[in-house]
Design a protein around this motif. Structure first.
Motif, PDB file in Angstrom:
ATOM      1  N   MET A 192      52.723  44.793  26.310  1.00 30.69           N
ATOM      2  CA  MET A 192      53.541  44.574  25.120  1.00 30.69           C
ATOM      3  C   MET A 192      53.226  45.620  24.055  1.00 30.69           C
ATOM      4  SD  MET A 192      53.218  41.282  22.687  1.00 30.69           S
ATOM      5  CE  MET A 192      53.705  41.294  20.983  1.00 30.69           C
ATOM      6  N   PHE A 193      51.924  45.836  23.791  1.00 34.82           N
ATOM      7  CA  PHE A 193      51.525  46.835  22.797  1.00 34.82           C
ATOM      8  C   PHE A 193      52.067  48.213  23.188  1.00 34.82           C
ATOM      9  CE2 PHE A 193      47.473  44.440  21.314  1.00 34.82           C
ATOM     10  CZ  PHE A 193      48.232  43.754  20.397  1.00 34.82           C
ATOM     11  N   LEU A 198      49.768  41.507  27.503  1.00 36.23           N
ATOM     12  CA  LEU A 198      49.595  41.807  26.076  1.00 36.23           C
ATOM     13  C   LEU A 198      49.457  43.319  25.886  1.00 36.23           C
ATOM     14  CD1 LEU A 198      48.966  41.009  23.158  1.00 36.23           C
ATOM     15  CD2 LEU A 198      46.589  40.720  23.824  1.00 36.23           C
ATOM     16  N   ALA A 199      48.649  43.938  26.755  1.00 37.38           N
ATOM     17  CA  ALA A 199      48.511  45.391  26.694  1.00 37.38           C
ATOM     18  C   ALA A 199      49.857  46.042  26.954  1.00 37.38           C
ATOM     19  CB  ALA A 199      47.468  45.860  27.709  1.00 37.38           C
ATOM     20  N   VAL A 204      42.833  48.111  24.858  1.00 36.75           N
ATOM     21  CA  VAL A 204      42.801  46.837  25.601  1.00 36.75           C
ATOM     22  C   VAL A 204      42.634  47.120  27.081  1.00 36.75           C
ATOM     23  CG1 VAL A 204      44.057  44.738  26.185  1.00 36.75           C
ATOM     24  CG2 VAL A 204      44.359  45.752  23.955  1.00 36.75           C
ATOM     25  N   LEU A 224      46.750  38.388  18.397  1.00 36.90           N
ATOM     26  CA  LEU A 224      46.468  39.358  19.449  1.00 36.90           C
ATOM     27  C   LEU A 224      45.355  40.317  19.012  1.00 36.90           C
ATOM     28  CD1 LEU A 224      50.157  39.977  20.505  1.00 36.90           C
ATOM     29  CD2 LEU A 224      48.540  38.266  21.287  1.00 36.90           C
ATOM     30  N   ASP A 225      45.430  40.758  17.761  1.00 42.22           N
ATOM     31  CA  ASP A 225      44.360  41.616  17.246  1.00 42.22           C
ATOM     32  C   ASP A 225      43.016  40.898  17.266  1.00 42.22           C
ATOM     33  OD1 ASP A 225      45.796  43.848  16.851  1.00 42.22           O
ATOM     34  OD2 ASP A 225      46.086  43.594  14.690  1.00 42.22           O
ATOM     35  N   TRP A 284      51.289  38.994  14.745  1.00 43.15           N
ATOM     36  CA  TRP A 284      50.506  39.584  15.842  1.00 43.15           C
ATOM     37  C   TRP A 284      49.007  39.554  15.568  1.00 43.15           C
ATOM     38  CZ3 TRP A 284      54.116  44.381  16.507  1.00 43.15           C
ATOM     39  CH2 TRP A 284      55.288  43.959  17.156  1.00 43.15           C
ATOM     40  N   LYS A 336      46.216  50.855  20.734  1.00 47.89           N
ATOM     41  CA  LYS A 336      45.646  49.529  21.001  1.00 47.89           C
ATOM     42  C   LYS A 336      45.813  49.171  22.468  1.00 47.89           C
ATOM     43  CE  LYS A 336      46.048  47.191  16.603  1.00 47.89           C
ATOM     44  NZ  LYS A 336      46.940  46.310  15.844  1.00 47.89           N
ATOM     45  N   PHE A 379      47.749  37.004  30.738  1.00 51.85           N
ATOM     46  CA  PHE A 379      47.931  36.996  29.304  1.00 51.85           C
ATOM     47  C   PHE A 379      47.494  38.331  28.692  1.00 51.85           C
ATOM     48  CE2 PHE A 379      46.337  36.125  25.064  1.00 51.85           C
ATOM     49  CZ  PHE A 379      47.395  35.433  24.513  1.00 51.85           C
ATOM     50  N   ILE A 380      46.330  38.807  29.095  1.00 53.66           N
ATOM     51  CA  ILE A 380      45.780  40.029  28.518  1.00 53.66           C
ATOM     52  C   ILE A 380      46.517  41.262  29.046  1.00 53.66           C
ATOM     53  CG2 ILE A 380      43.721  41.468  28.428  1.00 53.66           C
ATOM     54  CD1 ILE A 380      43.530  39.055  26.691  1.00 53.66           C
ATOM     55  N   ILE A 425      42.030  38.409  19.234  1.00 51.36           N
ATOM     56  CA  ILE A 425      41.533  38.289  20.610  1.00 51.36           C
ATOM     57  C   ILE A 425      40.949  39.626  21.048  1.00 51.36           C
ATOM     58  CG2 ILE A 425      42.237  37.910  23.005  1.00 51.36           C
ATOM     59  CD1 ILE A 425      44.409  36.004  21.848  1.00 51.36           C
TER      60      ILE A 425
END
Lengths: 503, 329, 350
Positions: free
Chosen positions: B135-136, B132-133, C311, C256-257, C253, C307, B128-129, C259
């Motif tokens: 995706m960003f 997510l990175a 992350v 996500l921010d 979003w 970001k 998930f994480i 988290i």
């Protein structure tokens, strides 16, 4: 007799602070079922791990078919012809039986898997081993016994010289064990060498041809099963020779006038974990549960706390019938439980020592009625001092404590709630002698104050030293209840465990 | 035990049940639409489902691989958008030849998948994480390329966008549909007739067991994310074909649609069970809902999201029901 | 020195300070705060104001993550809450009436609480993985928001409502005061009652918590409900600040921010020990990043690339597998020691 297919000569293996195996010899012949016996910590699993290459031996050698080999890992072991099937079936429950037998080595043509071929060959194999299951069925839908048999079929089909079965029967019921034994005997007759590990004496005697006994990492001996009596086997395993087979005098129930039992269980049991049993504990009484590892001690006490839910029988706490659907209900009735597995089921390592100590009381109070800071400090301080928890820093993370001190934290956690019945599952295992003695003393003094204690321990001396009454378990069945009067000895209890004398 | 229907030649396995429910629902909705709305029950409407949702189909198929291993890929929409942006940029600004751009873009998608898969497997970061990175990063890179939409004027693209393949008298296909169907067939074959595909299922069932059975767990898990990256990239290109443009704002929320399609298609989010055919049905079902709302005319587009949410809820509960009886021994 | 660097709030605080200083170098007037019309103005105040919704959402997320869960639906709840409040206010004859605004705000918060409660039920009662359970509302929620607004942006012209996200009180932005109050109340609620400890117990070891008699289900439902309410307040602020309910983009979003803010703040995604102060710092780091990028003239959308980098770095540093593989050759492990006793004490009493 033909030469040994597998031989270990003078194998030693140490871990920091522990000598797990010391100069052990071991032989396995083709066409035999060989039981590996020993108490917890005797070195059985280390021996298996050396054989399968999980650990490398510090000294000594392993020979396969007469040639010295050095096994580098489970995969390598398998290519050498040593396959292992564990209690936890290591197959994929979402795939079919046939696919589980062949995955990773599927017959294929031009890059495409030939499913018909897989099904045909799987059906053949299953028929050959008399495993009655449709190869097209999803493995997860099969009973655990079938899953285990499928694992064996896969292992044997890959390489059929040596098969190691590590506690395969622990979760099986009687019929399923029979089914497994049938397959094992068939494999033996085909010339496979089988190494069988089990805690069930009956099963070992039923199926094995020879056995090797380990104790404290050392070889005690290698015996044909038919020549070794159960008493002698238990003696070898525990290190106490029962030279005189004096008939044990089972005393009558002590005729003390007793109050209402704190706990009264009738016919309580749970399928697949413990047969229905009766149990009564009175205020101020210490009841010890004795039995070998895997005899159902933990399973029995977990039912008394509602940690597992019984599927038969009734429980009364303080005279009132109670439906133990979960720990909350038991706790509300003054029952406390220190589980066997301190780290995974007891301690919350993230929290501090102080937080761990007040947790049970706080959980009972609910989050809206917090203990005041002063009250909390007072309680934590008092119990940390009383139990001599060291270092005496309530703000230290609980993970940093030693085993003995962690156990004391769990005890303190429950003592704060002032329980009527305290259930202790192996409270002294793996902790140092000093802490052990302190905990035993504590149990005795608690009982003097009127607390009822249900005490599980693998050490018979310990059970005898502090219990008023001893319940003996074997093969997941409570087989005897003995009042602890002067004449009861560890040897006597061992004899009951070995022979299954039912009182 | 394992059959819901009768034993015998036709067996209905429990893992097929969810796919069948989806199929039944799809047929029922389509039938209802045909009865209520004139012109709904035509072949062209069916084909349009594929044309309008071809890119989602391809992306959801990639997502199926990842979810079958027990993971999740949040980066699919962003990687798709990035692929389209990169493609448009290279074609329009740098005037690279199409033959060079398309493979390169697909490689970028695969590279994204590899990076995320590598981090997930070797550094044990939650999927998930990690995604997510991803995706960003992909979404941000879109805007690094260009803040504004890029129109594609490349003749190859504009011709493709207009190509129609006649199918019968009144029905026309686009090449997109054929690509989508080819990907579906390829994915089905890969999952069911290659060792890689079977290892994907095995890892989803129990990664620990897969490792002990000697399956190449690292390769397979990273491979699944690479497949997803490739499919996202291809989906992005199909979307570019469809709209003849690219923008960093395209395909926002596609990852949710893809996950929803996979779940509605009967694949367990915990991994190990499901079919790409189910995913295709899930995409069709989402498309049918949109088509019905369009035919209805008065109901607004946001009902689509609510309907998808409700379907998701029903199918998660259905899976829970099937799952809880599954663990029974 | 070690006591300072070992403190769990050290790294998020250090990152924040470095970012602020970098801004000061680029923009010399960055730290200046002026009083105009009795209101405080300045870049730092802007960061606080713009970061307020995120701080709230991340606060709720922290509590959920502490139980070992996650809530993907907060962004959708933000949209729904703002949409409902604006819809109710726009329907009133006198949009400026305080009573009407209060009713609208109350109803929006009740709905947010119900949505959080729904998530909690799915996780704790039905027993569905948190990611999946909250995914449902994440997908459907934005549709619900648009359903409320009929797909249009609802503009309101209500001075009392404007106060929530755009107004000033006692020279400070009202939103910042709200955040301060909510953070303080939450801090009191989790640390002055036993709530925080019990939540950490559940997230730290679920089975041990069951055996010690903690009624986990209720607490988990409570955590998700609280998270819903926080997202609801954030939704009010966002819609109030622009006097518009945008069902499509409000809170997009944001989950996500949030988290990310929690993770940067030092609360592990696996649950257990949590820190509210860390989360606030984490949210401020994210907001400062956005503001910094904005002031340097880079397109705001490109913030996403930064970001992603943040992350990646934060998660990799937290990953034991990464540390083991990358720092293997170092003589001494680079991992900071677990929270020192002093740090733990601060946490307990915070």
């Amino acid at each position: 007799m033909p030469g040994a297919v597998l031989e270990m000569i003078g194998v030693s293996k140490g871990f920091p602070g522990v000598r797990a195996l010391a100069d052990v010899d071991f032989r396995l012949f083709p066409g035999e079922i060989h039981a590996l016996m020993g108490e917890n910590g005797a070195g059985k699993s280390t021996l298996i791990k050396v054989l399968t290459g999980v650990h490398a031996a510090d000294a000594g050698e392993v020979r396969l078919g007469g040639d010295r080999v050095s096994v580098t890992g489970p995969q390598h072991a398998q290519t050498l012809g040593i396959s292992t099937v564990y209690q936890e079936v290591n197959l994929c429950p979402n795939l079919t039986v046939a696919e589980n037998v062949f995955i990773g080595r599927e017959p294929s043509k031009a890059g495409a898997i030939r499913w018909r071929e897989i099904r045909r060959r799987a059906a053949e194999l299953l028929t050959r081993f008399h495993v009655d299951v449709d190869p097209g069925v999803r493995l997860g839908a099969c009973s655990l016994a079938i899953q285990q048999l499928v694992a064996i079929v896969r292992a044997v089909d890959i390489s059929a010289k040596v098969l190691i079965l590590d506690e395969p029967t622990s979760s099986l019921d009687r019929d399923e064990v029979e089914q497994l034994f049938t397959v094992m005997r068939r494999l033996r007759d085909d010339g496979v060498a089988i190494l069988f590990v089990s805690h069930f004496l009956d099963q070992v005697y039923e199926v094995s041809d020879r056995m090797t006994v380990l104790r404290n990492g050392r070889l005690v001996g290698e015996f044909p099963t038919a020549d070794l009596s159960r008493i002698d086997l238990v003696g070898h395993m525990t290190g106490r020779m029962l030279s005189t087979l004096e008939q044990l005098h089972v005393p009558e129930e002590t005729a003390r006038v007793q109050a209402e039992p704190v706990l009264k269980a009738q016919g309580v049991g749970r399928r697949g974990s413990i047969a229905p049993f009766d149990l009564e504990i009175h205020p101020g009484e210490v009841v010890g549960l004795a039995g070998l590892l895997g005899s159902g001690r933990t399973e029995a006490v977990r039912l008394m706390f509602g940690a597992d839910v019984a599927d038969s029988g009734t429980v009364a706490l303080g005279g009132k019938p109670v439906s133990l659907r979960g720990p909350n209900i038991a706790i509300d009735h003054g029952v406390a439980f220190c589980p066997e597995n301190r780290k995974s089921e007891g301690l919350i390592e993230d929290l501090t020592v102080g937080e761990n100590i007040v947790l049970a009381l706080q959980a009972a109070n609910g989050w809206l009625r917090p203990l005041s800071q002063a009250k909390r400090q007072e309680l934590v301080g008092r119990y940390m001092t009383a139990l001599r928890i060291n270092p005496a820093d309530p703000d230290m993370p609980a993970r940093n404590l030693s085993g003995g001190n962690q156990q004391k934290v769990l005890l303190a956690r429950w003592l704060i709630t002032q329980p009527k019945l305290l259930i202790l599952d192996e409270p002294t295992r793996g902790i140092d002698v000093g802490a052990k003695a302190e905990i035993q003393k504590l149990v005795v003094s608690l009982a003097e104050d009127g607390v009822a204690v249900l005490f599980v321990s693998a050490e018979l001396e310990e059970v005898l030293r502090i219990s008023h009454k001893i319940e003996v378990l074997r093969d997941r069945r409570l087989i005897a209840e003995i009042g602890n009067i002067g004449s009861v000895t560890p040897e006597g209890i061992l004899e009951i465990i070995a022979n299954g004398t039912t009182s | 035990m394992t059959t819901l229907g009768m034993r015998g030649p036709v067996r209905i396995r429990r893992e097929h049940a969810a796919v069948l429910v989806t199929f039944g629902l799809l047929v029922a909705m389509f039938a209802a639409g045909s009865i209520v709305y004139p012109g709904f029950g035509s072949g062209q409407v069916v084909v349009d489902l594929f044309i309008d949702n071809g890119f989602l189909l391809v992306i959801a198929i990639g997502m199926t691989f990842v979810i079958l291993t027990g993971g999740i890929d949040l980066s699919v929409g962003a990687v798709a958008a990035l692929s389209a942006m990169l493609c448009a940029f290279l074609l329009e600004q740098w005037h690279w030849p199409v033959a060079a751009v398309l493979p390169l873009v697909l490689l970028v998608g695969i590279g994204f998948g590899f990076g995320m898969g590598y981090v997930i497997h070797h550094f044990e970061i939650q999927p998930f994480i990690a995604t997510l990175a991803g995706m960003f990063l992909a979404r941000g890179l879109c805007f690094v390329i260009s803040i504004d939409q890029i129109s594609i004027t490349n003749p190859f693209f504009t011709e493709w966008a207009q190509t129609r393949i006649p199918l019968g008298e009144e029905t026309n296909l686009t090449p997109t549909v054929l690509i989508g169907l080819a990907v579906l067939a390829g994915a089905f074959w890969t999952l069911h007739y290659t060792r890689f595909g079977r290892a994907v299922y095995a890892i989803g069932g129990s990664a620990q067991s897969a490792l002990l059975m000697g399956l190449p767990v690292a390769r397979t898990r990273i491979g699944a994310y690479m497949v997803s990256g490739l499919c996202s990239s291809l989906g992005g290109l199909l979307f570019a074909f469809y709209t003849i443009s690219a923008s960093g704002l395209h395909e926002v929320g596609t990852e949710l649609d893809a996950i929803a399609a996979v779940v509605i298609g009967g694949t367990l989010l915990t991994g190990g069970s499901g079919y790409v055919v189910g995913t295709a049905l899930g995409v069709m079902l989402l498309g049918t809902i949109q088509t019905m709302l369009r035919f209805q005319g008065t109901l607004s587009s946001w009902w689509t999201r609510i309907a998808i949410g409700v379907l998701l809820l029903l199918f998660i509960l259905l899976q829970r029901l099937l799952g809880s009886s599954r663990t029974r021994r | 020195m070690k006591a300072v660097t070992g403190h769990r709030l050290f790294w998020p605080a250090a990152v924040l300070v470095v970012m602020l200083l970098a801004n000061l170098v680029v923009t010399p007037g960055f730290f200046s705060i002026q009083v105009r019309n009795g209101h405080l103005y300045g870049s730092l105040i802007d960061i606080l104001l713009l970061g307020s919704p995120l701080m709230l959402v991340a606060l709720g997320m922290t509590v959920v993550i502490a139980t070992g869960g996650i809530d993907l639906s907060v962004g959708a709840v933000v949209a729904i809450s703002g949409a409902l409040a604006c819809y109710l206010i726009s329907g009133q004859e006198d949009q400026g009436a305080v009573s009407g605004v209060l009713v609208a705000v109350a109803l929006a918060l009740v709905l947010s609480a119900v949505l959080g409660f729904w998530n909690g039920l799915f996780v704790a009662r039905v027993g569905i993985q948190p990611i999946i359970a909250t995914l449902i509302l994440m997908v459907a929620g934005r549709g619900v928001a648009q359903l409320i607004t009929s797909g249009k942006n609802i503009n309101v012209n209500s001075p009392p409502y404007k106060l929530i996200g755009g107004g000033y009180w006692l020279t400070l932005p009202f939103a910042v005061i709200v955040v301060a109050v909510v953070v303080a109340l939450t801090g009191l609620a989790v640390r002055r009652t036993a709530l925080g400890m019990l939540l950490e117990a559940i997230g730290g070891n679920a089975e041990a918590s069951r055996l010690v008699g903690i009624r986990s289900r209720r607490l988990i439902v409570l955590a998700y409900t609280f998270c819903g309410v926080c997202a609801g307040i954030a939704g009010l602020m966002i819609s109030s600040n622009i006097s518009t309910a945008d069902g499509n983009n409000a809170g997009l979003w944001m989950e996500l921010d949030a988290i990310l803010a929690v993770v940067i703040g030092g609360t592990a995604l696996t649950g257990g020990r949590f820190t509210l102060a860390g989360t606030v710092l984490g949210a401020l780091v994210i907001q400062t990043l956005s503001t910094t990028i904005y002031t340097t003239g880079v397109p705001p959308q490109v913030t996403l690339v930064f970001k992603a980098v943040v992350v990646a770095i934060v998660c990799l540093i937290q990953s034991p597998a990464f540390r083991a593989k990358v720092f293997r050759r170092r003589a001494r492990p680079a991992a900071p020691p677990p929270a020192s006793p002093a740090a733990a004490d601060v946490e307990v009493n915070a």
